[in-house]
Enzyme design. Structure first.
Site, PDB file in Angstrom:
ATOM      1  N   PHE A 159       0.833  -1.124   0.098  1.00  0.00           N
ATOM      2  CA  PHE A 159       0.029  -0.110   0.053  1.00  0.00           C
ATOM      3  C   PHE A 159       0.830   1.162  -0.004  1.00  0.00           C
ATOM      4  CE2 PHE A 159       0.845  -0.120   4.521  1.00  0.00           C
ATOM      5  CZ  PHE A 159       1.227   1.407   4.792  1.00  0.00           C
ATOM      6  N   GLU A 186      -4.860  -3.973  -1.993  1.00  0.00           N
ATOM      7  CA  GLU A 186      -6.157  -3.682  -2.125  1.00  0.00           C
ATOM      8  C   GLU A 186      -6.688  -2.621  -1.202  1.00  0.00           C
ATOM      9  OE1 GLU A 186      -4.365  -5.820  -0.592  1.00  0.00           O
ATOM     10  OE2 GLU A 186      -5.121  -6.617   1.311  1.00  0.00           O
ATOM     11  N   SER A 236       5.359  -6.907   3.433  1.00  0.00           N
ATOM     12  CA  SER A 236       5.913  -7.208   4.558  1.00  0.00           C
ATOM     13  C   SER A 236       6.678  -8.583   4.763  1.00  0.00           C
ATOM     14  CB  SER A 236       4.722  -7.224   5.683  1.00  0.00           C
ATOM     15  OG  SER A 236       3.822  -8.381   5.251  1.00  0.00           O
ATOM     16  N   CYS A 291       9.607   1.697   3.375  1.00  0.00           N
ATOM     17  CA  CYS A 291      10.319   0.731   3.751  1.00  0.00           C
ATOM     18  C   CYS A 291      11.823   1.071   3.836  1.00  0.00           C
ATOM     19  CB  CYS A 291      10.421  -0.307   2.395  1.00  0.00           C
ATOM     20  SG  CYS A 291      11.146   0.295   1.040  1.00  0.00           S
TER      21      CYS A 291
HETATM   22  P1  NAD Z   1       1.655  -6.714   3.219  1.00  0.00           P
HETATM   23  O1  NAD Z   1       2.724  -7.760   3.227  1.00  0.00           O
HETATM   24  O2  NAD Z   1       0.529  -6.576   3.882  1.00  0.00           O
HETATM   25  O3  NAD Z   1       0.846  -6.810   1.583  1.00  0.00           O
HETATM   26  C1  NAD Z   1       1.806  -6.725   0.331  1.00  0.00           C
HETATM   27  C2  NAD Z   1       0.788  -7.433  -0.433  1.00  0.00           C
HETATM   28  O4  NAD Z   1       0.414  -8.806  -0.180  1.00  0.00           O
HETATM   29  C3  NAD Z   1      -0.733  -6.746  -0.868  1.00  0.00           C
HETATM   30  O5  NAD Z   1      -0.777  -6.930  -2.146  1.00  0.00           O
HETATM   31  C4  NAD Z   1      -1.631  -7.885  -0.201  1.00  0.00           C
HETATM   32  O6  NAD Z   1      -2.722  -8.117  -0.819  1.00  0.00           O
HETATM   33  C5  NAD Z   1      -0.914  -9.060  -0.075  1.00  0.00           C
HETATM   34  N1  NAD Z   1      -1.079  -9.985   1.105  1.00  0.00           N
HETATM   35  C6  NAD Z   1      -1.416  -9.209   2.160  1.00  0.00           C
HETATM   36  N2  NAD Z   1      -1.721 -10.366   3.049  1.00  0.00           N
HETATM   37  C7  NAD Z   1      -1.379 -11.726   2.455  1.00  0.00           C
HETATM   38  C8  NAD Z   1      -1.394 -12.757   2.864  1.00  0.00           C
HETATM   39  N3  NAD Z   1      -1.890 -13.365   4.007  1.00  0.00           N
HETATM   40  N4  NAD Z   1      -1.090 -13.845   1.781  1.00  0.00           N
HETATM   41  C9  NAD Z   1      -0.645 -13.318   0.410  1.00  0.00           C
HETATM   42  N5  NAD Z   1      -0.815 -12.169   0.147  1.00  0.00           N
HETATM   43  C10 NAD Z   1      -1.101 -11.249   1.159  1.00  0.00           C
HETATM   44  O7  NAD Z   1       2.445  -5.286   3.173  1.00  0.00           O
HETATM   45  P2  NAD Z   1       1.498  -3.867   3.196  1.00  0.00           P
HETATM   46  O8  NAD Z   1       1.241  -3.692   4.633  1.00  0.00           O
HETATM   47  O9  NAD Z   1       0.788  -3.461   1.940  1.00  0.00           O
HETATM   48  O10 NAD Z   1       3.082  -2.899   2.949  1.00  0.00           O
HETATM   49  C11 NAD Z   1       3.958  -2.439   3.790  1.00  0.00           C
HETATM   50  C12 NAD Z   1       5.110  -3.249   4.076  1.00  0.00           C
HETATM   51  O11 NAD Z   1       5.701  -3.616   2.646  1.00  0.00           O
HETATM   52  C13 NAD Z   1       6.081  -2.805   5.042  1.00  0.00           C
HETATM   53  O12 NAD Z   1       6.884  -4.214   5.732  1.00  0.00           O
HETATM   54  C14 NAD Z   1       7.189  -2.445   4.036  1.00  0.00           C
HETATM   55  O13 NAD Z   1       8.742  -2.108   4.757  1.00  0.00           O
HETATM   56  C15 NAD Z   1       7.193  -3.109   2.958  1.00  0.00           C
HETATM   57  N6  NAD Z   1       7.718  -2.758   1.894  1.00  0.00           N
HETATM   58  C16 NAD Z   1       8.999  -3.015   1.525  1.00  0.00           C
HETATM   59  C17 NAD Z   1       9.861  -2.738   0.260  1.00  0.00           C
HETATM   60  C18 NAD Z   1      11.155  -2.970   0.049  1.00  0.00           C
HETATM   61  O14 NAD Z   1      11.474  -2.565  -1.248  1.00  0.00           O
HETATM   62  N7  NAD Z   1      11.857  -3.729   0.722  1.00  0.00           N
HETATM   63  C19 NAD Z   1       9.270  -1.358  -0.219  1.00  0.00           C
HETATM   64  C20 NAD Z   1       7.784  -1.043  -0.014  1.00  0.00           C
HETATM   65  C21 NAD Z   1       7.203  -1.586   1.220  1.00  0.00           C
END
Ligand code: NAD
Length: 508
Positions: A159, A186, A236, A291
């Site tokens: 997000f 989403e 994440s 991130c």
């Molecule tokens: P998230 O992991 O909750 O969601 C990421 C994606 O995974 C979304 O599209 C979501 O729909 C999907 N998802 C969520 N739960 C899931 C599950 N149980 N099984 C399968 N798919 C699932 O992450 P977020 O909260 O949207 O984003 C924030 C996180 O992203 C932070 O931890 C941040 O550090 C990380 N991030 C990392 C980078 C990087 O380059 N290292 C860049 C941006 C964000």
């Protein structure tokens, strides 16, 4: 079952993109997209059905046959048109992004701009996708490599950068000759979809780019789909690890960019004004939801005396809705995110850290319903505390104190994450030692958020990344292509049979 919704019959719905058509989902499961400053429901997003996922992947598979042979120049020119369209529509998309995500309008433009740079870079695919050639590896024998696209690729995005991160993925995958299925966050898919619409307008052919929406079920379906060859994930650590394991087990190439705890190490010889500004900007910008945000400050030796200034400067930041001029921090993305951040702040207090600045309970006039958390600083933090070990992903800085640069390097290297780190100093010798000894994939020297520009690659490491190759730059061309090595010999018409039968492994 749909989640309880505050949407009305007039609330717009987000479309799927399947085979060049923006279509309404037939699903019964929908989620509201909510403005984090006002709680207004902006739209509803569907959780795609299995049939819709199969249709999207099927369209991508069918389109691959022709797209992979489309000339490089044609692919590059689509990216040239695309970057011009993004530039033209940036202010409009930034407004959509701020409404659904919460970050300030200038930062939303930054989000789009950092993605736009990847699209600009994708237009150089002619030189990026070159193979190698060695003449006369044996007598009359040449060897060369082809960098060929791999097929249908999928991207799953978080997000916090709904413009930049989708643009890390599909432009580079597509320009390499692959076709793509994108699964945006989403929580805020509207700005992503605005960028997808422009990609279609730029000339990406039918079926080459497809979009499905949803959560875990859709992600798992993509990770296990037999037609998909590669999966790019950003999000994440927990989900990224799951995606990496599941998709790898199903034979896919996977890159997972994940969570972080980014340290800023401050030496007492650093430029004080510049450093304090950098810490405050990188710690609290985007409400800490980057991130690469600075989340742990390590004050070395006498730099500990800067603490009162750090706290005072953080207090001057303006918390308000992202659309309001001069806002420094907008709201965090959701009520759930706010509750999570506040519970971690409570945990820090419970575990004995000193809450030197408390951002809970901020009230913003005119936006009383907003998910605001103000700048928060903990001092007296130790490495066992939950607030040090956990990615808080909010405007919370934890401050640790050490005596020497060696102590600081050991502390940072002891943390499991490896996304980014900054060193603040005026000493070249200290900087050189630091860059050599620090075990973190992206290092900033007097730069707080060292996210590389697209002609390099994003090189997070250790607990922040699974897979060898990162997004964009040369690495992603390797990720989105497979190398075919051709060894060839051509005979002159006059070639004799000299040499006879060769029963050895040696080339002659
Ligand atoms: P998230 O992991 O909750 O969601 C990421 C994606 O995974 C979304 O599209 C979501 O729909 C999907 N998802 C969520 N739960 C899931 C599950 N149980 N099984 C399968 N798919 C699932 O992450 P977020 O909260 O949207 O984003 C924030 C996180 O992203 C932070 O931890 C941040 O550090 C990380 N991030 C990392 C980078 C990087 O380059 N290292 C860049 C941006 C964000």
């Amino acid at each position: 079952m749909s989640a309880p919704s505050a949407a009305s019959a007039n609330t717009p719905t987000v479309k799927l993109l399947i085979n060049g058509e923006f279509v309404e989902s037939a699903t019964t499961e929908w989620r509201d997209i909510v403005n984090p400053a006002t709680q207004e429901v902006l739209a509803r997003v569907p959780f795609a059905t299995r049939a819709e996922i199969d249709a999207a992947v099927g369209a991508a598979h069918a389109a691959f046959a022709q797209w992979k042979t489309t000339p490089i120049g044609t692919r590059a020119r689509i990216m040239l048109k695309y970057q011009a369209l993004i530039r033209e529509h940036m202010p409009r998309i930034a407004k959509i992004l701020t409404a659904e995500q919460g970050k300030t309008l200038p930062d939303a433009e930054g989000d789009i701009f950092r993605g736009l740079e990847v699209v600009e870079h994708a237009a150089s695919i002619g030189t990026l996708q070159l193979g190698e050639f060695a003449e006369n590896v044996a007598s009359g024998v040449d060897t060369y490599t082809l960098r060929q696209p791999i097929g249908v690729c999928a991207g799953i995005t978080p997000f916090n950068f709904p413009a930049m991160i989708p643009l890390w993925m599909f432009p580079m995958a597509i320009v390499c000759g692959n076709t793509f299925v994108l699964k945006p966050s989403e929580q805020d898919p509207l700005s992503t979809m605005a960028l997808v619409e422009l990609a279609i307008e730029a000339g990406i052919p039918r079926g080459v780019l497809n979009v499905v929406h949803g959560g875990k079920e859709v992600v798992d379906a993509l990770c296990t789909h037999e037609t998909i060859k590669a999966v790019s994930f950003v999000g994440s650590t927990a989900v990224g690890t799951h995606v990496y394991n599941l998709a790898s087990q199903h034979g896919k190439r996977v890159q997972s960019m994940m969570g972080a705890k980014n340290h800023a190490v401050v030496l007492p010889d650093a430029n004080r004004e510049q450093t304090l500004n950098a810490l405050v900007g990188a710690g609290f910008g985007a409400a800490g939801q980057r991130c690469m945000a600075t989340s742990a400050v390590v004050l070395v030796g006498q730099a500990r005396e800067w603490l009162p200034d750090l706290i005072a400067r953080s207090k001057t930041l303006k918390v308000n809705a992202g659309v309001e001029p001069n806002t420094d921090l907008g709201p965090v993305v959701s009520r759930t995110a706010k509750e999570r951040i506040e519970s971690l702040i409570a945990k820090g207090v419970e575990e004995g850290a000193t809450l030197a600045l408390d951002g809970r309970g901020v009230r913003v006039q005119g936006y009383e319903q907003g998910n605001f958390v103000g700048p928060t600083i903990f001092t007296g933090v130790t490495t066992e505390m939950t607030i040090y070990r956990t990615e808080i992903f909010g405007p919370v800085l934890v401050v640790l104190e050490v005596d020497t640069l060696d102590d600081a390097i050991a502390l940072v290297n002891g943390n499991p994450f490896g996304n980014g780190v900054g060193l603040f100093t005026q000493s070249g010798a200290a900087a050189r030692k630091f860059q050599s000894e620090i075990d973190i994939g992206q290092v900033g020297i007097n730069i707080p958020i060292p996210v590389p520009v697209p002609f390099f690659s994003f090189t997070g490491s250790r607990g922040s990344k699974l897979g060898d190759l990162g997004p964009y730059g040369k690495q992603v061309v390797q990720f989105y292509t497979q190398t075919k090595t051709v060894t060839s010999r051509w005979f002159d018409d006059a070639a004799s049979s000299a040499g006879g039968v060769n029963t050895t492994i040696s080339l002659r």
